[in-house]
Design an enzyme around this catalytic site. Structure first.
Site, short mmCIF file in Angstrom:
data_model
loop_
_atom_site.label_atom_id
_atom_site.label_comp_id
_atom_site.label_asym_id
_atom_site.label_seq_id
_atom_site.Cartn_x
_atom_site.Cartn_y
_atom_site.Cartn_z
N LYS A 105 0.86 -1.19 0.00
CA LYS A 105 0.00 0.00 0.00
C LYS A 105 0.88 1.22 0.00
CE LYS A 105 -4.44 0.96 0.10
NZ LYS A 105 -5.53 0.13 -0.44
N GLY A 217 -24.75 3.67 0.05
CA GLY A 217 -23.67 4.14 -0.83
C GLY A 217 -24.05 3.84 -2.26
N GLY A 219 -22.20 4.82 -5.15
CA GLY A 219 -21.08 5.21 -6.03
C GLY A 219 -20.75 4.02 -6.92
N ASN A 220 -19.48 3.84 -7.22
CA ASN A 220 -19.06 2.76 -8.11
C ASN A 220 -19.56 1.40 -7.57
OD1 ASN A 220 -17.06 0.44 -8.50
ND2 ASN A 220 -16.58 1.76 -10.23
N ALA A 221 -19.20 1.08 -6.34
CA ALA A 221 -19.52 -0.25 -5.81
C ALA A 221 -21.03 -0.43 -5.65
CB ALA A 221 -18.79 -0.45 -4.49
N GLY A 222 -21.69 0.54 -5.01
CA GLY A 222 -23.12 0.42 -4.71
C GLY A 222 -23.99 0.38 -5.97
P1 NAD Z 1 -17.46 6.09 -4.55
O1 NAD Z 1 -16.76 7.33 -4.13
O2 NAD Z 1 -17.69 5.82 -5.99
O3 NAD Z 1 -18.89 6.01 -3.84
C1 NAD Z 1 -19.09 6.23 -2.49
C2 NAD Z 1 -20.59 6.44 -2.26
O4 NAD Z 1 -20.82 6.56 -0.87
C3 NAD Z 1 -21.17 7.69 -2.92
O5 NAD Z 1 -22.45 7.36 -3.44
C4 NAD Z 1 -21.36 8.65 -1.74
O6 NAD Z 1 -22.43 9.55 -1.96
C5 NAD Z 1 -21.71 7.67 -0.66
N1 NAD Z 1 -21.52 8.19 0.68
C6 NAD Z 1 -20.57 9.02 1.16
N2 NAD Z 1 -20.79 9.29 2.44
C7 NAD Z 1 -21.89 8.59 2.79
C8 NAD Z 1 -22.64 8.44 3.98
N3 NAD Z 1 -22.26 9.08 5.10
N4 NAD Z 1 -23.71 7.64 3.96
C9 NAD Z 1 -24.08 7.00 2.83
N5 NAD Z 1 -23.43 7.10 1.68
C10 NAD Z 1 -22.37 7.90 1.67
O7 NAD Z 1 -16.63 4.92 -3.86
P2 NAD Z 1 -16.63 3.37 -4.26
O8 NAD Z 1 -15.51 3.12 -5.19
O9 NAD Z 1 -18.00 2.92 -4.59
O10 NAD Z 1 -16.18 2.74 -2.86
C11 NAD Z 1 -17.11 2.52 -1.82
C12 NAD Z 1 -16.46 1.63 -0.78
O11 NAD Z 1 -16.04 0.42 -1.41
C13 NAD Z 1 -15.22 2.20 -0.12
O12 NAD Z 1 -15.18 1.75 1.21
C14 NAD Z 1 -14.10 1.58 -0.89
O13 NAD Z 1 -12.90 1.51 -0.12
C15 NAD Z 1 -14.68 0.21 -1.14
N6 NAD Z 1 -14.01 -0.47 -2.24
C16 NAD Z 1 -14.14 -0.02 -3.52
C17 NAD Z 1 -13.47 -0.66 -4.54
C18 NAD Z 1 -13.63 -0.22 -5.96
O14 NAD Z 1 -13.09 -0.91 -6.83
N7 NAD Z 1 -14.37 0.81 -6.26
C19 NAD Z 1 -12.65 -1.76 -4.24
C20 NAD Z 1 -12.54 -2.22 -2.93
C21 NAD Z 1 -13.23 -1.54 -1.94
#
Ligand code: NAD
Length: 407
Positions: A105, A217, A219-222
């Site tokens: 990391k 959430g 974003g990408n994952a959700g």
């Molecule tokens: P992202 O920035 O695309 O999305 C995050 C989402 O969370 C957004 O919709 C944002 O509005 C929402 N959010 C922020 N604060 C919030 C709150 N207090 N309550 C509810 N929703 C809230 O991020 P992502 O890439 O989707 O990542 C989300 C999680 O998944 C993180 O913990 C990240 O570490 C983990 N993750 C992501 C990946 C990846 O490939 N994208 C890989 C491993 C882990």
């Protein structure tokens, strides 16, 4: 050292896993220490002519199973302890899914939103100049993380090529597809978590249309998780973003939610508004935290009613919440398994880069499905045979793999 997440959270995980693993005491001792920790200073000439010197870290935690793998984050709160802990977790995540990588990391103490594009590029190239001796496709392979993206990875890869006077696309993953990125990386994390859900569906004889899902959430994952669940016939009843959520017990129109969020940046008006806190306490079959760390705490853990909780976010449960849920009926699929789809497709990207042969999207999906379902079932079997929480089983399973390689 005051509070250090490596000492307070990572090392106790190792000690607990050791109880259920065949790893020798020597192996466990070795894994209490990172192989290498590098700190660099990165001078950046700002647009106004002044000089600012930033601190960057890279931790190569363990490479016994393959090159170290793990993101680089840009954040004002980056610390050496956090980087070390995240590298430790990457070691266990890669071992859990059995991909041939160790853990690493990196991070820079910076608020990137305060930098211009040119300053950000200078910082990213400066980081790579400082770290070029300790990174490389065969030793340590970074990727994007918090506040870093494909463009930043592109700058870093370009700087590495310049220093080494060659083309090394496998030095970094998460690159734009046009620069050697893999197809299928965008929804890989959600897809990996969704494969876990499908395995549970099989074990429990679920019919997806009877199963309700709430996702915190969007974003990408959700978003990708919501799409995949909806397409498979699950009833997605609630989703939320940082501004709050929407809830309809009969099921949301997920396609409309995805479309409206992409077009306007906001969720549509559907069903009833719901707060992020209330979403976690809904009477649903599956709860998917996909936003931030520490969403479930000791205060609301007892109110979680879901049968299954899939940790798509990293660390969505505090230590105390995890203890509460471990004693409850809720099956918690831990982050190092549930969100390992992302690093698995990063592994595919690296494989394609070093072989120079690029895969079709269907091939990525098929191989991701195979790796995730195998890992899920191996961890699930260990959980059942030892009668331990899935998280402990996950760490023990990963530790067994590390021990096999080391011993
Ligand atoms: P992202 O920035 O695309 O999305 C995050 C989402 O969370 C957004 O919709 C944002 O509005 C929402 N959010 C922020 N604060 C919030 C709150 N207090 N309550 C509810 N929703 C809230 O991020 P992502 O890439 O989707 O990542 C989300 C999680 O998944 C993180 O913990 C990240 O570490 C983990 N993750 C992501 C990946 C990846 O490939 N994208 C890989 C491993 C882990």
């Amino acid at each position: 050292m005051a509070s250090d997440v490596f000492v307070d959270e990572a090392l106790p995980r190792l000690d607990l896993a050791a109880k259920y693993s065949r790893a020798s005491a020597d192996t466990v001792d070795r894994l209490r220490h990172a192989e290498r920790f590098t700190e660099v200073s990165i001078p950046v000439r700002k647009d106004d002519g002044s000089l600012e010197v930033f601190t960057g870290y890279r931790c190569r935690y363990n490479t016994v199973r393959g090159p170290a793998k793990g993101g680089i984050r840009y954040h004002p709160d980056v610390s050496s302890g956090e980087v070390r802990a995240l590298a430790f977790w990457m070691t266990f995540k890669c071992a859990t899914v059995g991909i041939p990588f160790g853990g690493g990391k990196g991070g820079v103490i910076v608020d990137p939103r305060k930098l211009s594009e040119r300053e950000l590029e200078a910082l990213s190239r400066g980081y790579m100049r400082g770290m070029a001796d300790v990174l490389g496709p065969d030793i340590d392979v970074p990727a994007p993380d918090v506040y870093t993206n494909a463009k930043i990875m592109g700058w870093m890869a370009d700087e590495f090529d310049t220093i080494r006077r060659g083309r090394y696309p496998g030095v970094i993953t998460g690159k734009p597809v046009a620069r050697g990125g893999s197809l299928g990386r965008d929804d890989a994390t959600a897809r990996g978590g969704f494969v876990c859900l499908q395995q549970i569906e099989k074990k429990r004889g679920w019919n997806p249309k009877d199963i309700t899902v709430a996702i915190q959430g969007f974003g990408n994952a959700g978003q990708h998780f919501a799409r995949l669940a909806d397409e498979a016939g699950y009833t997605v009843v609630a989703v939320s973003d940082s501004k709050g959520g929407i809830h309809d017990p009969n099921g949301l129109d997920v396609r409309d939610a995805l479309h409206t969020k992409t077009e306007t940046g906001r969720l549509p008006k559907q069903g009833k508004a719901i707060s992020n806190e209330d979403l976690l306490e809904l009477e649903v079959d599956v709860l998917v935290p996909a936003a931030l760390e520490n969403a479930v705490t000791k205060d609301n853990a007892k109110k979680v009613k879901a049968d299954v909780l899939i940790e798509l976010a990293n660390g969505p449960l505090t230590k105390e919440a995890d203890e509460v849920l471990a004693k409850s009926e809720t099956l918690v699929v831990p982050d190092i398994l549930a969100n390992a789809g992302g690093v698995t497709v990063s592994y595919f990207e690296w494989t394609q880069n070093i072989s120079g042969y690029y895969w079709k999207l269907e091939t990525v999906h098929e191989r991701l499905g195979e790796i995730m379902s195998d890992a899920f079932n191996q961890v699930y079997d260990l959980m059942q045979s030892e009668n331990i929480p899935m998280r402990t089983a996950c760490y023990a399973h990963a530790l067994n793999r590390l021990a096999d390689a080391m011993e």
